[in-house]
Design a protein around this motif. Structure first.
Motif, PDB file in Angstrom:
ATOM      1  N   THR A 235       0.795  -1.229   0.000  1.00 47.78           N
ATOM      2  CA  THR A 235       0.000   0.000   0.000  1.00 47.78           C
ATOM      3  C   THR A 235       0.826   1.277   0.000  1.00 47.78           C
ATOM      4  O   THR A 235       0.272   2.359  -0.189  1.00 47.78           O
TER       5      THR A 235
ATOM      6  N   GLU B 247      -3.625  -7.589  -0.548  1.00 54.70           N
ATOM      7  CA  GLU B 247      -4.794  -7.217   0.269  1.00 54.70           C
ATOM      8  C   GLU B 247      -4.713  -7.826   1.659  1.00 54.70           C
ATOM      9  O   GLU B 247      -5.099  -7.199   2.653  1.00 54.70           O
ATOM     10  N   LEU B 248      -4.186  -9.035   1.764  1.00 57.96           N
ATOM     11  CA  LEU B 248      -4.038  -9.674   3.072  1.00 57.96           C
ATOM     12  C   LEU B 248      -3.044  -8.940   3.966  1.00 57.96           C
ATOM     13  O   LEU B 248      -3.111  -9.053   5.205  1.00 57.96           O
TER      14      LEU B 248
ATOM     15  N   ARG C 187      -2.930  -5.747   4.191  1.00 54.58           N
ATOM     16  CA  ARG C 187      -3.641  -4.598   4.744  1.00 54.58           C
ATOM     17  C   ARG C 187      -4.345  -5.017   6.025  1.00 54.58           C
ATOM     18  O   ARG C 187      -4.726  -6.172   6.195  1.00 54.58           O
ATOM     19  N   GLN C 188      -4.539  -4.101   6.929  1.00 48.85           N
ATOM     20  CA  GLN C 188      -5.166  -4.407   8.210  1.00 48.85           C
ATOM     21  C   GLN C 188      -6.638  -3.993   8.211  1.00 48.85           C
ATOM     22  O   GLN C 188      -7.002  -3.003   7.565  1.00 48.85           O
TER      23      GLN C 188
ATOM     24  N   ARG D 210      -8.961  -3.603   4.971  1.00 46.46           N
ATOM     25  CA  ARG D 210      -8.869  -4.827   4.182  1.00 46.46           C
ATOM     26  C   ARG D 210     -10.245  -5.221   3.661  1.00 46.46           C
ATOM     27  O   ARG D 210     -11.233  -5.186   4.384  1.00 46.46           O
TER      28      ARG D 210
ATOM     29  N   GLU E  75     -12.492  -8.150   2.470  1.00 42.13           N
ATOM     30  CA  GLU E  75     -12.682  -9.593   2.386  1.00 42.13           C
ATOM     31  C   GLU E  75     -13.361  -9.982   1.072  1.00 42.13           C
ATOM     32  O   GLU E  75     -13.117 -11.071   0.542  1.00 42.13           O
TER      33      GLU E  75
END
Length: 211
Positions: free
Chosen positions: A41, A120-121, A123-124, A128, A130
């Motif tokens: 990111t 994406e995983l 990212r928190q 994020r 799903e």
């Protein structure tokens, strides 16, 4: 030549395996890079030599002996195959070329989905998504289903389609927990045999060193 690498990237591995299979190891200097997990990111600090090699700031990146910059694996593998490899990994023309290109194009779709899911995983929550992770997961497995029906295109000779596919399936095993082998006996049998090649064994993925 100089190739900027990381041990985790399947795109890099695709290039390194191609170099090995073409017997070009002594022609290419591998330059390892370091990436923090915020690569997904945020812009990170790049080593000057790497920044000069690729304004895209992605790996792999190849600088040829005469200074040409190639900044993604498709261009790099095309250069290796055409200019240095005598088209040994992918025919120059004809039906066989396009059969293998069909495999490569679907496998590349799976690889792009894998990398997008991985990013994406990293990212928190709550940023994020799903839903996006599930979309990439489903895209990967649709590709695997299609590739199960395409292994008949392979021969005993190594080629770029098999290299690309083996790197993708190996990366899945490295990064994700869910099974891709169930219901895919032909793909599984082919992969378990191909992964034993010395070029594949010497390039098993490991985590990229961080800054």
């Amino acid at each position: 030549m100089k190739l900027f690498t990381t041990p985790a990237s399947p795109w890099v591995r695709r290039c390194v395996v191609s170099i090995s299979e073409l017997g070009l190891d002594n022609r290419v200097e591998r330059i390892p890079t370091k990436w923090p997990h915020t690569w997904a990111t945020q812009t990170t600090e790049y080593a000057p030599e790497f920044a000069a090699a690729t304004p895209v700031a992605r790996i792999p990146a190849l600088v040829t002996d005469d200074g040409i910059r190639l900044v993604e694996s498709h261009a790099i593998c095309d250069y290796l195959n055409a200019e240095l490899g005598g088209y040994r990994l992918l025919p120059q023309s004809g039906r066989k070329r396009w059969e293998l290109m069909s495999v490569i194009s679907i496998t590349s779709g799976a690889l792009e989905a894998q990398i997008s899911r991985r990013a994406e995983l990293l990212r928190q929550p709550p940023v994020r998504s799903e839903d996006f992770i599930r979309k990439m997961h489903d895209r990967e497995h649709r590709c695997y289903d299609a590739l199960e029906q395409m292994t008949d295109a392979f021969t005993a000779d190594v080629d770029l389609a098999q290299i690309t596919l083996a790197c993708a399936l190996s990366y899945h095993d490295f990064r994700f927990k869910e099974d891709w082998r169930s219901g895919k006996p032909k793909l599984t049998q082919w992969f378990e045999r191909f992964i034993q090649r010395p070029s594949m064994q010497a390039t098993m993925p490991t985590e990229t060193p961080q800054h």
